[in-house]
Design a protein around this motif. Sequence first.
Motif, mmCIF file in Angstrom:
data_model
loop_
_atom_site.group_PDB
_atom_site.id
_atom_site.type_symbol
_atom_site.label_atom_id
_atom_site.label_comp_id
_atom_site.label_asym_id
_atom_site.label_seq_id
_atom_site.Cartn_x
_atom_site.Cartn_y
_atom_site.Cartn_z
ATOM 1 N N ILE A 69 -5.350 3.568 -0.072
ATOM 2 C CA ILE A 69 -4.668 4.086 -1.264
ATOM 3 C C ILE A 69 -5.261 5.497 -1.337
ATOM 4 N N HIS A 95 -0.225 -1.656 -0.970
ATOM 5 C CA HIS A 95 -1.326 -1.748 0.008
ATOM 6 C C HIS A 95 -1.604 -3.212 0.377
ATOM 7 N N GLU A 152 -20.343 -8.137 -0.032
ATOM 8 C CA GLU A 152 -19.022 -7.961 -0.615
ATOM 9 C C GLU A 152 -18.401 -9.332 -0.876
ATOM 10 N N THR A 190 -7.716 -7.633 0.294
ATOM 11 C CA THR A 190 -6.774 -6.530 0.097
ATOM 12 C C THR A 190 -7.438 -5.191 -0.216
ATOM 13 N N LEU A 191 -8.766 -5.133 -0.129
ATOM 14 C CA LEU A 191 -9.436 -3.877 -0.490
ATOM 15 C C LEU A 191 -9.132 -2.766 0.513
ATOM 16 N N ASP A 198 -15.049 -2.130 4.800
ATOM 17 C CA ASP A 198 -15.274 -1.390 3.549
ATOM 18 C C ASP A 198 -15.776 0.025 3.831
ATOM 19 N N SER A 199 -15.811 0.814 2.766
ATOM 20 C CA SER A 199 -16.117 2.245 2.924
ATOM 21 C C SER A 199 -17.502 2.457 3.537
ATOM 22 N N ARG A 225 -13.957 4.495 -11.681
ATOM 23 C CA ARG A 225 -12.539 4.120 -11.483
ATOM 24 C C ARG A 225 -11.918 3.743 -12.832
HETATM 25 N N1 LIG Z 1 -16.876 -1.964 -1.966
HETATM 26 C C1 LIG Z 1 -15.566 -1.610 -1.516
HETATM 27 C C2 LIG Z 1 -14.752 -1.230 -2.733
HETATM 28 C C3 LIG Z 1 -13.362 -0.777 -2.398
HETATM 29 C C4 LIG Z 1 -12.440 -0.831 -3.589
HETATM 30 O O1 LIG Z 1 -12.810 -1.220 -4.699
HETATM 31 N N2 LIG Z 1 -11.189 -0.452 -3.351
HETATM 32 C C5 LIG Z 1 -10.176 -0.490 -4.389
HETATM 33 C C6 LIG Z 1 -9.586 0.910 -4.565
HETATM 34 S S1 LIG Z 1 -10.707 2.010 -5.334
HETATM 35 C C7 LIG Z 1 -9.050 -1.416 -3.948
HETATM 36 O O2 LIG Z 1 -8.822 -1.574 -2.768
HETATM 37 N N3 LIG Z 1 -8.322 -2.034 -4.886
HETATM 38 C C8 LIG Z 1 -7.183 -2.797 -4.563
HETATM 39 C C9 LIG Z 1 -7.424 -4.278 -4.365
HETATM 40 O O3 LIG Z 1 -8.476 -4.779 -4.799
HETATM 41 O O4 LIG Z 1 -6.525 -4.941 -3.831
HETATM 42 C C10 LIG Z 1 -15.680 -0.461 -0.505
HETATM 43 O O5 LIG Z 1 -16.760 0.135 -0.452
HETATM 44 O O6 LIG Z 1 -14.758 -0.204 0.253
#
Ligand SMILES: N[C@@H](CCC(=O)N[C@@H](CS)C(=O)NCC(=O)O)C(=O)O
Length: 286
Positions: A28, A58, A81, A86-87, A101-102, A132
């Motif tokens: 995203i 997404h 995690e 879906t993240l 993940d990031s 966020r």
């Molecule tokens: N700990 C994860 C957090 C990632 C995260 O929270 N992503 C959010 C966007 S800021 C997301 O994908 N949200 C959509 C979902 O949960 O389906 C990382 O470091 O990648």
Amino acid sequence: MLAAFARLVSGDFKEISRKKQRPQMVTIPFSHYVEFARWSLLYARVQFDEHPFTPGDHILPTLSVRLADKQKAAKGSDGDEKENLTLVPLVVLPEGEVLNDSWTIAQRLSGMGGIDPELKEFLNQQWGPQTRAFAYSFLLKKGNSQTWKDLITSVGGWWLQIKFFLFYDSILRNHFRSVRPDDPEALKELIAKMKASVSTLDSYFDKAGGKKYLGDGKGSDQPGIADFALAALTAPCVNPPKFCGGMYSDFFDGMIKKDPEYSASIKEFRETRTGKFCLDMYEQHR
Ligand SMILES: N[C@@H](CCC(=O)N[C@@H](CS)C(=O)NCC(=O)O)C(=O)O
């Protein structure tokens, strides 16, 4: 079955990665976790392709990769995690490996080394979700609906404009209802928590032994994972002009002009040590 359907609709990122011999990142595009991963790779000059989706859209692409990979546990690098298929961001490597993940993406591909686990935990579990919520609290306010529409529809073409008008806006607003926009008490509570978090983060600069950067969290002459993570995850409450390479600065600058409450909060966070560090990191390194 679901994985095959999702792959058909959203694209086969494993196949694309294998053919192009380049990491493929599903995003995203305005997510601050995505920005952390993307910026770390850009800084380290790692070549990759990005596949941007709006929130909601997404789901199929991320599911298609994770389900097909049978990585249903979908754990991050340190196994901290919760299961979440879906993240974003996620990256598919040419050999087929999926980075979920990031933190894993930034650490594995940038070669910048690790991060103090306590600082990572704090940034990942507290600060990132708080900033966020801060951004969505303002974006979803009734008075900012034009900015919200412009931001979301910037990700796609004319079909997204129609979809947004027909049903997408209400689905997204329902999805984010826990943010409670237009509730001054909720915002006050969130900002109080964020100020406490900023004190914790500010204290990491004291632990850096007079070094300019945090590096892995304990001080360094070069920016490291902790610096990119801290700056990217702080960006939503500071609005550095080069967040996401400046792609969304018009929208957020516009909101600063229209919404005095947003502009006052941004000003306040910009004046903190963490806020100044974020602005400086973006100025120097993005
Ligand atoms: N700990 C994860 C957090 C990632 C995260 O929270 N992503 C959010 C966007 S800021 C997301 O994908 N949200 C959509 C979902 O949960 O389906 C990382 O470091 O990648």
